[in-house]
Design an enzyme around this catalytic site. Structure first.
Site, PDB file in Angstrom:
ATOM      1  N   THR A  17     148.944 -25.460   6.886  1.00 52.93           N
ATOM      2  CA  THR A  17     147.940 -24.626   7.559  1.00 52.93           C
ATOM      3  C   THR A  17     147.063 -23.839   6.584  1.00 52.93           C
ATOM      4  OG1 THR A  17     149.481 -22.768   7.680  1.00 52.93           O
ATOM      5  CG2 THR A  17     149.438 -24.263   9.567  1.00 52.93           C
TER       6      THR A  17
ATOM      7  N   CYS B 295     157.384 -13.205   9.971  1.00 52.52           N
ATOM      8  CA  CYS B 295     156.325 -13.704  10.864  1.00 52.52           C
ATOM      9  C   CYS B 295     156.913 -14.276  12.157  1.00 52.52           C
ATOM     10  CB  CYS B 295     155.511 -14.779  10.165  1.00 52.52           C
ATOM     11  SG  CYS B 295     154.074 -15.270  11.155  1.00 52.52           S
TER      12      CYS B 295
ATOM     13  N   ARG C 231     156.219 -19.967  14.636  1.00 52.80           N
ATOM     14  CA  ARG C 231     157.282 -20.958  14.495  1.00 52.80           C
ATOM     15  C   ARG C 231     157.529 -21.241  13.009  1.00 52.80           C
ATOM     16  NH1 ARG C 231     157.654 -26.619  15.552  1.00 52.80           N
ATOM     17  NH2 ARG C 231     155.394 -26.748  15.514  1.00 52.80           N
TER      18      ARG C 231
ATOM     19  N   ARG D 218     145.414 -18.124   2.692  1.00 57.81           N
ATOM     20  CA  ARG D 218     144.761 -16.949   3.279  1.00 57.81           C
ATOM     21  C   ARG D 218     145.782 -16.176   4.110  1.00 57.81           C
ATOM     22  NH1 ARG D 218     143.370 -21.302   6.280  1.00 57.81           N
ATOM     23  NH2 ARG D 218     143.805 -21.148   8.505  1.00 57.81           N
TER      24      ARG D 218
ATOM     25  N   CYS E 102     151.317 -12.043  11.311  1.00 55.81           N
ATOM     26  CA  CYS E 102     152.279 -11.124  10.665  1.00 55.81           C
ATOM     27  C   CYS E 102     151.591 -10.155   9.712  1.00 55.81           C
ATOM     28  CB  CYS E 102     153.365 -11.904   9.952  1.00 55.81           C
ATOM     29  SG  CYS E 102     152.755 -12.921   8.604  1.00 55.81           S
TER      30      CYS E 102
ATOM     31  N   TRP F 174     161.055  20.312 -21.023  1.00 56.35           N
ATOM     32  CA  TRP F 174     161.329  20.273 -19.581  1.00 56.35           C
ATOM     33  C   TRP F 174     160.041  20.048 -18.788  1.00 56.35           C
ATOM     34  CZ3 TRP F 174     159.469  23.072 -15.443  1.00 56.35           C
ATOM     35  CH2 TRP F 174     160.112  22.864 -14.229  1.00 56.35           C
TER      36      TRP F 174
ATOM     37  N   TYR G 155     158.988  16.828 -16.612  1.00 55.85           N
ATOM     38  CA  TYR G 155     158.767  17.049 -15.190  1.00 55.85           C
ATOM     39  C   TYR G 155     157.392  16.523 -14.761  1.00 55.85           C
ATOM     40  CZ  TYR G 155     158.936  19.356 -10.696  1.00 55.85           C
ATOM     41  OH  TYR G 155     158.950  19.587  -9.352  1.00 55.85           O
TER      42      TYR G 155
ATOM     43  N   ASP H  56     167.135  20.745 -17.388  1.00 50.59           N
ATOM     44  CA  ASP H  56     166.945  21.455 -16.129  1.00 50.59           C
ATOM     45  C   ASP H  56     168.263  22.079 -15.665  1.00 50.59           C
ATOM     46  OD1 ASP H  56     165.091  21.657 -13.569  1.00 50.59           O
ATOM     47  OD2 ASP H  56     167.115  21.179 -12.915  1.00 50.59           O
TER      48      ASP H  56
HETATM   49 ZN   LIG Z   1     152.412 -15.043   9.647  1.00 51.44          ZN
END
Ligand SMILES: [Zn+2]
Length: 497
Positions: free
Chosen positions: A31, A39, A42, A64, A69, A426, A430, A446
């Site tokens: 596809t 997703c 299927r 693409r 999903c 320190w 930090y 610390d």
């Molecule tokens: Zn998908």
């Protein structure tokens, strides 16, 4: 980039295993679409699947993004892949717009990171499976797609916000990918355009678990009066980017494993930078399961992690703001530091012409480095030595726009901060931890950290012995520190004397 073998990847896909979300993408050769493992479509045939460790790798290979999903809504864990700090820093700079400006290029980016251009490309390929440019292009497409799906912003604004440069280019890219104009991707329930300045709401997904309560408690304890408010499980603040002012609101959406972020800001071009700051402050991109698993191997940390799974290491909204707070916090209590920060804001911060309609308490933006550097008199109730170190720091920050951008190795960053008057080990550690997001930074001197270590692990409380003990917590010592602070309910660290 190391992926599990194909059978395991396919199994994750078949079972729609959410644990792989953000870590695995599947390109379907029949596809041309790439998907998250979750997703609902299927499951494709095994022989049609190609597996990738990042969206950019899938997109660079010609796939693409799936419209069902929505790969852009997977947790963005890219900066955590592999163990390359260079790649993490490069991604932080890219999120900050390092490759979006007209004169920007990969050579400049690698120069900033102290590596050769070829080496940077090699590291990107190794850890992300894609070139820096492919990463940037994928980010643009995915952010635009998120804005199309989740907001009602006009398409011209979406194009600008996602960094396309022109609406024509945006249309070309989307037509090339989806065979239709971007507007055709917008769902029916999102019709009618509303400009971004009226407010934009986005969902930023994290990899669970996420200890929201600890995060919020941490932010609440240090919320700067006038600038930040934590109320009703919601974090709000004022924002200034490139001279424009706006507001940000963040809530937890546990049912969506996301944070909900509402942004009101006059310029759409600043949206990616604001989103990047939210990600940083709330530590959204952490591959927390991997970190917790690594630290749980240590007998001292294991019970702490079991008690607070998903504890994050909060970042800083802004490097300068964070550093100023660190200086104000030297040798005083958290509450006292917060009061001083509030006083500083009233004296030197810019007062908003219109108060926030969501909360009257949001009345100022935090003072800029330029403002403090040129102030004749800081005028806070603290020792004059600390006032002058504050001013010295503001002067350095005002003259070096890159002070809080990642560069080189962590030791270099620490040394650079330490060269500023009044900044000790320190404070430097930090700032590296919170502002530069150095996840291996560790302020071993610390006092709270030392107490925590003594309390839970019986570790002899000297910075030297703690440092030694912390060796096996690498490369995530920042998370170990956060657990030790939390362990003795000292949510906010204090400098040792
Ligand atoms: Zn998908």
């Amino acid at each position: 980039m190391e992926l599990p073998d194909r059978e395991i990847c396919y199994r994750a896909l078949e079972t729609r295993d959410a644990r792989f979300d953000g870590l695995l993408f599947v390109g379907v050769t029949s596809t041309g679409v790439y998907c998250r493992p979750v997703c609902p479509a299927r499951t494709p045939h095994f022989q049609h699947c190609r597996f990738f460790g990042s969206a950019a790798a899938a997109q660079q290979s010609g796939f693409r993004p799936c419209l069902r999903c929505r790969p852009e809504s997977a947790p963005d864990l890219a900066s955590w892949r592999g163990t390359s700090n260079t790649v993490s820093r490069a991604l932080a700079l890219i999120a900050d717009g390092a490759l979006d400006r007209d004169d920007a290029n990969v050579a400049k980016l690698s120069g900033r990171l102290g590596v050769g251009e070829r080496q940077l490309r090699r590291l990107f390929l190794k850890h992300l499976g894609a070139s820096p440019i492919a990463v940037v292009q994928t980010r643009r497409v995915l952010f635009a797609k998120q804005l199309i799906h989740e907001t009602r912003m006009p398409m011209t604004e979406v194009a600008l916000a996602a960094g396309f440069g022109s609406v024509r280019r945006f249309n070309e890219v989307f037509r090339g990918l989806f065979d239709r104009p971007p507007s055709a991707l917008r769902r029916e329930n999102n019709v009618g355009s509303v400009p971004a300045k009226m407010g934009v709401t986005l969902r930023l997904r994290y990899r669970p678990p996420y200890d929201w309560d600890s995060m919020l408690a941490y932010l609440e304890a240090r919320a700067i009066p006038g600038v930040e408010v934590v109320e009703n499980s919601c974090y709000q603040r004022t924002v200034e980017v490139d001279g424009s002012v706006g507001f940000v609101q963040v809530v937890h959406l546990p049912q969506h494993q996301s944070l909900g972020v509402a942004i009101r800001f006059p310029s759409v071009r600043s949206l990616p930078a604001i989103v990047a700051r939210v990600r940083r402050l709330f530590d959204i991109g952490a591959d927390i399961e991997t970190i917790d698993e690594h630290l749980s191997r240590d007998a001292v940390l294991a019970p702490l992690i079991a008690q607070r799974p998903g504890l994050r290491a909060p970042g800083g909204w802004d490097g300068f703001e964070l550093a100023v707070r660190a200086i104000l916090g030297q040798q005083v209590s958290v509450a006292a530091a917060r009061r001083l920060a509030g006083e500083l804001v009233v004296r030197h911060g810019r007062r908003l012409s219109v108060a926030c309609e969501n909360h009257p308490g949001l009345s100022h933006v935090f003072p800029t480095a330029e403002r403090l550097a040129t102030a004749e008199f800081i005028g806070l109730g603290m020792p004059s030595a600390r006032q002058s170190s504050l001013k010295a720091f503001a002067e350095v920050a005002a003259s070096d726009r890159n002070l809080f951008r990642p560069f080189g190795a962590i030791e270099q960053a620490i040394a650079r901060f330490r060269s500023i008057r009044g900044i000790g080990e320190w404070t430097a550690q930090y700032i590296a931890l919170r502002a530069l997001r150095e996840m291996d930074a560790f302020p071993a001197s610390d006092a709270g950290l030392l107490r925590g270590a003594a309390l839970v692990g019986g570790i002899q409380s000297t910075p030297g012995s703690l440092l030694k003990r912390a060796e096996c917590w690498r490369p995530w010592r920042a998370y170990a520190a956060q657990h030790l602070w939390a362990a003795q309910a000292i949510v906010v660290p204090q400098e040792g004397t």
